[in-house]
Design a protein around this motif. Structure first.
Motif, PDB file in Angstrom:
ATOM      1  N   MET A  10       0.828  -1.205   0.000  1.00 31.57           N
ATOM      2  CA  MET A  10       0.000   0.000   0.000  1.00 31.57           C
ATOM      3  C   MET A  10       0.866   1.261   0.000  1.00 31.57           C
ATOM      4  O   MET A  10       0.393   2.338  -0.325  1.00 31.57           O
ATOM      5  CB  MET A  10      -0.943  -0.002   1.209  1.00 31.57           C
ATOM      6  CG  MET A  10      -1.859  -1.231   1.271  1.00 31.57           C
ATOM      7  SD  MET A  10      -2.771  -1.533  -0.251  1.00 31.57           S
ATOM      8  CE  MET A  10      -4.025  -0.302  -0.093  1.00 31.57           C
ATOM      9  N   GLY A  11       2.150   1.116   0.343  1.00 34.91           N
ATOM     10  CA  GLY A  11       3.075   2.247   0.330  1.00 34.91           C
ATOM     11  C   GLY A  11       3.746   2.476  -1.009  1.00 34.91           C
ATOM     12  O   GLY A  11       4.499   3.437  -1.175  1.00 34.91           O
ATOM     13  N   LEU A  12       3.480   1.596  -1.988  1.00 36.21           N
ATOM     14  CA  LEU A  12       4.061   1.784  -3.313  1.00 36.21           C
ATOM     15  C   LEU A  12       3.402   2.962  -4.014  1.00 36.21           C
ATOM     16  O   LEU A  12       2.205   3.191  -3.882  1.00 36.21           O
ATOM     17  CB  LEU A  12       3.896   0.514  -4.161  1.00 36.21           C
ATOM     18  CG  LEU A  12       4.665  -0.712  -3.685  1.00 36.21           C
ATOM     19  CD1 LEU A  12       4.300  -1.923  -4.534  1.00 36.21           C
ATOM     20  CD2 LEU A  12       6.162  -0.461  -3.704  1.00 36.21           C
ATOM     21  N   ASP A  13       4.191   3.705  -4.729  1.00 35.83           N
ATOM     22  CA  ASP A  13       3.714   4.882  -5.445  1.00 35.83           C
ATOM     23  C   ASP A  13       3.510   4.515  -6.915  1.00 35.83           C
ATOM     24  O   ASP A  13       4.463   4.146  -7.603  1.00 35.83           O
ATOM     25  CB  ASP A  13       4.736   6.011  -5.308  1.00 35.83           C
ATOM     26  CG  ASP A  13       4.254   7.323  -5.860  1.00 35.83           C
ATOM     27  OD1 ASP A  13       3.923   7.375  -7.064  1.00 35.83           O
ATOM     28  OD2 ASP A  13       4.209   8.300  -5.096  1.00 35.83           O
ATOM     29  N   ALA A  14       2.289   4.618  -7.388  1.00 38.64           N
ATOM     30  CA  ALA A  14       1.965   4.216  -8.763  1.00 38.64           C
ATOM     31  C   ALA A  14       2.705   5.060  -9.805  1.00 38.64           C
ATOM     32  O   ALA A  14       2.984   4.576 -10.906  1.00 38.64           O
ATOM     33  CB  ALA A  14       0.461   4.298  -8.999  1.00 38.64           C
ATOM     34  N   VAL A  15       3.041   6.292  -9.478  1.00 38.70           N
ATOM     35  CA  VAL A  15       3.770   7.141 -10.425  1.00 38.70           C
ATOM     36  C   VAL A  15       5.214   6.674 -10.552  1.00 38.70           C
ATOM     37  O   VAL A  15       5.760   6.610 -11.646  1.00 38.70           O
ATOM     38  CB  VAL A  15       3.717   8.630  -9.995  1.00 38.70           C
ATOM     39  CG1 VAL A  15       4.587   9.492 -10.903  1.00 38.70           C
ATOM     40  CG2 VAL A  15       2.286   9.133  -9.995  1.00 38.70           C
ATOM     41  N   ILE A  16       5.830   6.321  -9.438  1.00 35.03           N
ATOM     42  CA  ILE A  16       7.243   5.923  -9.424  1.00 35.03           C
ATOM     43  C   ILE A  16       7.430   4.454  -9.794  1.00 35.03           C
ATOM     44  O   ILE A  16       8.483   4.060 -10.266  1.00 35.03           O
ATOM     45  CB  ILE A  16       7.854   6.185  -8.026  1.00 35.03           C
ATOM     46  CG1 ILE A  16       7.875   7.678  -7.732  1.00 35.03           C
ATOM     47  CG2 ILE A  16       9.263   5.629  -7.917  1.00 35.03           C
ATOM     48  CD1 ILE A  16       8.313   8.002  -6.325  1.00 35.03           C
ATOM     49  N   HIS A  17       6.434   3.633  -9.606  1.00 37.07           N
ATOM     50  CA  HIS A  17       6.586   2.178  -9.715  1.00 37.07           C
ATOM     51  C   HIS A  17       7.092   1.656 -11.062  1.00 37.07           C
ATOM     52  O   HIS A  17       7.910   0.734 -11.077  1.00 37.07           O
ATOM     53  CB  HIS A  17       5.290   1.475  -9.325  1.00 37.07           C
ATOM     54  CG  HIS A  17       5.465   0.020  -9.084  1.00 37.07           C
ATOM     55  ND1 HIS A  17       6.246  -0.473  -8.052  1.00 37.07           N
ATOM     56  CD2 HIS A  17       4.999  -1.058  -9.751  1.00 37.07           C
ATOM     57  CE1 HIS A  17       6.241  -1.786  -8.100  1.00 37.07           C
ATOM     58  NE2 HIS A  17       5.481  -2.174  -9.113  1.00 37.07           N
ATOM     59  N   PRO A  18       6.657   2.194 -12.212  1.00 35.55           N
ATOM     60  CA  PRO A  18       7.185   1.654 -13.472  1.00 35.55           C
ATOM     61  C   PRO A  18       8.721   1.714 -13.480  1.00 35.55           C
ATOM     62  O   PRO A  18       9.304   2.720 -13.056  1.00 35.55           O
ATOM     63  CB  PRO A  18       6.585   2.560 -14.543  1.00 35.55           C
ATOM     64  CG  PRO A  18       5.315   3.065 -13.912  1.00 35.55           C
ATOM     65  CD  PRO A  18       5.664   3.250 -12.452  1.00 35.55           C
ATOM     66  N   PRO A  19       9.380   0.651 -13.933  1.00 33.70           N
ATOM     67  CA  PRO A  19      10.841   0.570 -13.852  1.00 33.70           C
ATOM     68  C   PRO A  19      11.608   1.761 -14.424  1.00 33.70           C
ATOM     69  O   PRO A  19      12.614   2.178 -13.846  1.00 33.70           O
ATOM     70  CB  PRO A  19      11.169  -0.713 -14.619  1.00 33.70           C
ATOM     71  CG  PRO A  19       9.940  -1.545 -14.485  1.00 33.70           C
ATOM     72  CD  PRO A  19       8.794  -0.566 -14.487  1.00 33.70           C
ATOM     73  N   ILE A  20      11.158   2.322 -15.526  1.00 35.94           N
ATOM     74  CA  ILE A  20      11.875   3.467 -16.097  1.00 35.94           C
ATOM     75  C   ILE A  20      11.764   4.666 -15.168  1.00 35.94           C
ATOM     76  O   ILE A  20      12.766   5.332 -14.877  1.00 35.94           O
ATOM     77  CB  ILE A  20      11.365   3.799 -17.512  1.00 35.94           C
ATOM     78  CG1 ILE A  20      11.781   2.688 -18.479  1.00 35.94           C
ATOM     79  CG2 ILE A  20      11.891   5.164 -17.985  1.00 35.94           C
ATOM     80  CD1 ILE A  20      11.188   2.796 -19.860  1.00 35.94           C
ATOM     81  N   ARG A  21      10.579   4.953 -14.666  1.00 35.27           N
ATOM     82  CA  ARG A  21      10.411   6.089 -13.754  1.00 35.27           C
ATOM     83  C   ARG A  21      11.177   5.861 -12.457  1.00 35.27           C
ATOM     84  O   ARG A  21      11.774   6.787 -11.917  1.00 35.27           O
ATOM     85  CB  ARG A  21       8.935   6.329 -13.463  1.00 35.27           C
ATOM     86  CG  ARG A  21       8.200   6.842 -14.673  1.00 35.27           C
ATOM     87  CD  ARG A  21       6.774   7.200 -14.330  1.00 35.27           C
ATOM     88  NE  ARG A  21       5.947   6.954 -15.488  1.00 35.27           N
ATOM     89  CZ  ARG A  21       4.662   6.708 -15.450  1.00 35.27           C
ATOM     90  NH1 ARG A  21       4.021   6.683 -14.301  1.00 35.27           N
ATOM     91  NH2 ARG A  21       3.988   6.489 -16.552  1.00 35.27           N
ATOM     92  N   PHE A  22      11.156   4.629 -11.973  1.00 34.56           N
ATOM     93  CA  PHE A  22      11.909   4.307 -10.762  1.00 34.56           C
ATOM     94  C   PHE A  22      13.395   4.564 -10.992  1.00 34.56           C
ATOM     95  O   PHE A  22      14.081   5.151 -10.145  1.00 34.56           O
ATOM     96  CB  PHE A  22      11.665   2.844 -10.354  1.00 34.56           C
ATOM     97  CG  PHE A  22      12.372   2.468  -9.093  1.00 34.56           C
ATOM     98  CD1 PHE A  22      11.841   2.796  -7.860  1.00 34.56           C
ATOM     99  CD2 PHE A  22      13.573   1.784  -9.138  1.00 34.56           C
ATOM    100  CE1 PHE A  22      12.491   2.453  -6.684  1.00 34.56           C
ATOM    101  CE2 PHE A  22      14.233   1.434  -7.971  1.00 34.56           C
ATOM    102  CZ  PHE A  22      13.689   1.773  -6.737  1.00 34.56           C
ATOM    103  N   SER A  23      13.909   4.147 -12.141  1.00 31.63           N
ATOM    104  CA  SER A  23      15.321   4.359 -12.477  1.00 31.63           C
ATOM    105  C   SER A  23      15.657   5.841 -12.540  1.00 31.63           C
ATOM    106  O   SER A  23      16.690   6.280 -12.021  1.00 31.63           O
ATOM    107  CB  SER A  23      15.651   3.687 -13.811  1.00 31.63           C
ATOM    108  OG  SER A  23      15.435   2.300 -13.738  1.00 31.63           O
TER     109      SER A  23
END
Length: 103
Positions: A10-23
């Motif tokens: 539940m603490g995961l951020d949907a905006v940041i979660h995609p691997p490219i955005r996370f990177s």
């Protein structure tokens, strides 16, 4: 299902979660400013792909995009915002909690 404790996912951020955005956000969390072209190289993606993901991060208020020139050449620099740094910290904490599993 037992207890009222929310799962760490539940603490995961949907905006940041995609691997490219996370990177991208991970790199920005360690560098004050990062030039667009160098980010493409660092993440291993094309300018078009980075531009798309950069827009999502900017709309969320997680990064700041600054355009300018070096000599006569246009350049774009990315930097993380305070809300972006906070979101990244929460997201990585959630990933760590998930990877550790229940106590």
């Amino acid at each position: 299902m037992s207890g009222s404790v929310a799962h760490p996912r539940m603490g995961l951020d949907a905006v940041i979660h995609p691997p490219i955005r996370f990177s991208v956000i991970a790199i920005l969390s360690r560098h004050r400013n990062f030039e667009f072209g160098k980010m493409c190289d660092a993440v291993g993606i094309s300018a078009a792909v980075l531009s798309k993901h950069m827009t999502s991060l900017e709309v969320a208020g997680y990064i700041h995009v600054q355009k300018g020139y070096v000599g006569r050449r246009p350049r774009t620099w990315l930097s993380i915002t305070a809300p972006g740094a906070d979101a990244f910290e929460r997201h990585t904490a959630a990933l760590l909690a998930i990877s550790r599993g229940p106590s």
